[in-house]
Design a protein around this motif. Structure first.
Motif, PDB file in Angstrom:
ATOM      1  N   ALA A  82       0.933  -1.239  -0.174  1.00  0.00           N
ATOM      2  CA  ALA A  82      -0.113   0.017  -0.043  1.00  0.00           C
ATOM      3  C   ALA A  82       0.728   1.288   0.021  1.00  0.00           C
ATOM      4  O   ALA A  82       2.167   1.110   0.304  1.00  0.00           O
ATOM      5  CB  ALA A  82      -0.935  -0.153   1.198  1.00  0.00           C
ATOM      6  N   GLN A  83       0.377   2.445  -0.331  1.00  0.00           N
ATOM      7  CA  GLN A  83       0.925   3.619  -0.273  1.00  0.00           C
ATOM      8  C   GLN A  83       1.554   4.050   1.141  1.00  0.00           C
ATOM      9  O   GLN A  83       2.606   4.579   0.975  1.00  0.00           O
ATOM     10  CB  GLN A  83       0.056   4.736  -0.668  1.00  0.00           C
ATOM     11  N   ASP A  84       1.029   3.509   2.006  1.00  0.00           N
ATOM     12  CA  ASP A  84       1.634   4.017   3.338  1.00  0.00           C
ATOM     13  C   ASP A  84       2.596   2.836   3.664  1.00  0.00           C
ATOM     14  O   ASP A  84       2.939   2.906   4.914  1.00  0.00           O
ATOM     15  CB  ASP A  84       0.345   3.870   4.418  1.00  0.00           C
ATOM     16  N   GLY A  85       2.978   1.918   2.745  1.00  0.00           N
ATOM     17  CA  GLY A  85       4.067   1.005   3.376  1.00  0.00           C
ATOM     18  C   GLY A  85       3.635  -0.473   3.775  1.00  0.00           C
ATOM     19  O   GLY A  85       4.108  -1.363   4.141  1.00  0.00           O
ATOM     20  N   GLY A  86       2.137  -0.364   4.101  1.00  0.00           N
ATOM     21  CA  GLY A  86       1.492  -1.587   4.617  1.00  0.00           C
ATOM     22  C   GLY A  86       1.138  -2.666   3.546  1.00  0.00           C
ATOM     23  O   GLY A  86       1.486  -2.393   2.418  1.00  0.00           O
ATOM     24  N   LEU A  87       0.269  -3.619   3.932  1.00  0.00           N
ATOM     25  CA  LEU A  87      -0.148  -4.609   3.180  1.00  0.00           C
ATOM     26  C   LEU A  87      -1.448  -4.494   2.314  1.00  0.00           C
ATOM     27  O   LEU A  87      -2.526  -3.843   3.056  1.00  0.00           O
ATOM     28  CB  LEU A  87      -0.254  -5.959   3.826  1.00  0.00           C
ATOM     29  N   SER A  88      -1.466  -4.395   1.148  1.00  0.00           N
ATOM     30  CA  SER A  88      -2.662  -4.340   0.236  1.00  0.00           C
ATOM     31  C   SER A  88      -3.022  -5.519  -0.137  1.00  0.00           C
ATOM     32  O   SER A  88      -2.189  -6.520  -0.873  1.00  0.00           O
ATOM     33  CB  SER A  88      -2.418  -3.240  -0.656  1.00  0.00           C
ATOM     34  N   ILE A  89      -4.438  -6.043  -0.301  1.00  0.00           N
ATOM     35  CA  ILE A  89      -4.769  -7.281  -0.963  1.00  0.00           C
ATOM     36  C   ILE A  89      -6.007  -6.994  -2.113  1.00  0.00           C
ATOM     37  O   ILE A  89      -6.868  -6.191  -1.564  1.00  0.00           O
ATOM     38  CB  ILE A  89      -5.389  -8.359  -0.066  1.00  0.00           C
ATOM     39  N   ASP A  90      -5.377  -7.047  -3.200  1.00  0.00           N
ATOM     40  CA  ASP A  90      -6.485  -6.735  -4.328  1.00  0.00           C
ATOM     41  C   ASP A  90      -7.142  -7.881  -4.760  1.00  0.00           C
ATOM     42  O   ASP A  90      -6.581  -8.925  -5.004  1.00  0.00           O
ATOM     43  CB  ASP A  90      -5.784  -6.196  -5.498  1.00  0.00           C
ATOM     44  N   THR A  91      -8.370  -8.017  -4.700  1.00  0.00           N
ATOM     45  CA  THR A  91      -9.281  -9.201  -4.776  1.00  0.00           C
ATOM     46  C   THR A  91     -10.097  -9.029  -6.150  1.00  0.00           C
ATOM     47  O   THR A  91     -10.605  -7.719  -6.457  1.00  0.00           O
ATOM     48  CB  THR A  91     -10.163  -9.631  -3.645  1.00  0.00           C
ATOM     49  N   THR A  92     -10.192  -9.806  -6.827  1.00  0.00           N
ATOM     50  CA  THR A  92     -11.113 -10.041  -8.247  1.00  0.00           C
ATOM     51  C   THR A  92     -11.832 -11.183  -8.428  1.00  0.00           C
ATOM     52  O   THR A  92     -11.400 -12.319  -8.111  1.00  0.00           O
ATOM     53  CB  THR A  92     -10.075  -9.882  -9.579  1.00  0.00           C
ATOM     54  N   GLU A  93     -13.278 -11.047  -8.478  1.00  0.00           N
ATOM     55  CA  GLU A  93     -14.179 -12.210  -8.800  1.00  0.00           C
ATOM     56  C   GLU A  93     -14.159 -12.544 -10.396  1.00  0.00           C
ATOM     57  O   GLU A  93     -14.466 -11.616 -11.123  1.00  0.00           O
ATOM     58  CB  GLU A  93     -15.334 -12.009  -8.173  1.00  0.00           C
ATOM     59  N   LEU A  94     -13.954 -13.697 -10.724  1.00  0.00           N
ATOM     60  CA  LEU A  94     -14.176 -14.261 -12.006  1.00  0.00           C
ATOM     61  C   LEU A  94     -15.142 -15.327 -12.132  1.00  0.00           C
ATOM     62  O   LEU A  94     -15.674 -16.017 -11.137  1.00  0.00           O
ATOM     63  CB  LEU A  94     -12.855 -14.708 -12.430  1.00  0.00           C
ATOM     64  N   THR A  95     -15.722 -15.154 -13.131  1.00  0.00           N
ATOM     65  CA  THR A  95     -16.763 -16.534 -13.604  1.00  0.00           C
ATOM     66  C   THR A  95     -16.057 -17.716 -14.310  1.00  0.00           C
ATOM     67  O   THR A  95     -14.866 -17.294 -14.907  1.00  0.00           O
ATOM     68  CB  THR A  95     -18.036 -16.064 -14.364  1.00  0.00           C
TER      69      THR A  95
END
Length: 159
Positions: free
Chosen positions: A106-119
């Motif tokens: 993340a911009q603040d240096g922390g962890l970011s989790i990007d999730t995507t849903e697919l069919t």
């Protein structure tokens, strides 16, 4: 399905490697060694930067380079399909849905989790798209084989 995607990409990568080697017969002798240590994206960039005077068949190169933007896009997308974490939620599976998570900073240096849903339909669409590029690049390889065979037939045996 994910295994199919992986196998389709491996086959596409094979054809791209073969194209580079067949298009550049006067390459430095150490070039075949780098092919094994180069990603598909890097190989596509090599094809992108080849010029007509560097290759055995400028017409094939021209057609390859026309196809490159779409193949490069799929190659970048491939990394998400292969390296992201797949999330199988029991409630989503009967509906043909699957999740995908990507770790990022993340911009603040922390962890970011990007999730995507697919069919499942989207997965098949992606698989079929890779399959189309596989066929297209196999066609380029076949054209080089045919063109090289014609050149060999036209050579004067007395040369």
């Amino acid at each position: 399905m994910l295994g199919h995607i992986s196998v389709f990409f491996a086959t596409l990568d094979f054809f791209v490697s073969e194209l580079i080697l067949r298009l550049t017969p006067s390459r430095p002798k150490d070039q075949p060694m780098f092919i094994d240590r180069t990603t598909l994206g890097q190989k596509l960039t090599i094809l992108e930067h080849l010029t007509e005077d560097e290759v055995s068949d400028p017409n094939v190169l021209n057609d390859i380079q026309k196809a490159l933007p779409d193949v490069q896009e799929v190659s970048r997308e491939r990394n998400r399909y292969i390296h992201d974490q797949w999330i199988f939620r029991p409630d989503d599976i009967p509906e043909g849905k699957i999740g995908r998570a990507k770790l990022d900073i993340a911009q603040d240096g922390g962890l970011s989790i990007d999730t995507t849903e697919l069919t499942i339909e989207e997965l098949y669409k992606f698989l079929n798209r890779i399959g189309e590029f596989q066929k297209q690049f196999a066609g380029f390889v076949n054209r080089l084989h045919k063109n090289n065979s014609k050149k060999a037939e036209q050579k004067d045996p007395c040369d």
